[in-house]
Design an enzyme around this catalytic site. Sequence first.
Site: not given
Length: 167
Positions: A57-58
């Site tokens: 996600g990051c």
Amino acid sequence: MSSRTLYRTQSGERMLDVGTKAPEIEGVDQDGQTFRLSSLRGRWTILYFYPKDETTGCTMEACTFRDNMDALRDLGAEVVGVSVQDQGSHEKFASHHRLNFRLIADADKQITRVYEALGFLGVAKRVTYVIDPDGTIRDAYRSEIDPKGHVEHARRKLRELGALAAA
């Protein structure tokens, strides 16, 4: 910082209040350079917090900011990412993904705490603040569900707030 003004999101989580001055921060970026938030006065700033370098996600969020930098700069905005990893981790992450903005190391978690972005597991929550050229928080957004959504939310807010006119 007891002078911070806080509000609660619909889910009850605390964030800094829109309309208050953004707390000054100082840290080291991925290149080992000292960074102060006040160095961006006169420009819009997207200050975003993310949990951890190189996670799915990051990475998605950081690469979406990277891919939208021209549009964000056209609106007069700079992007600054913050997480609790050290400078070396940020250096590898930025290099690996050719990131074109600063990542600030917050290994002691002071910045993340001041901005009400520290999660209970000791990592940053996914939080984005839009700060105007005078250093006032104009928007605060939190969503763990859609990492890419932070970029579009920030772009939309910049347009709504007339960022282009200030650029």
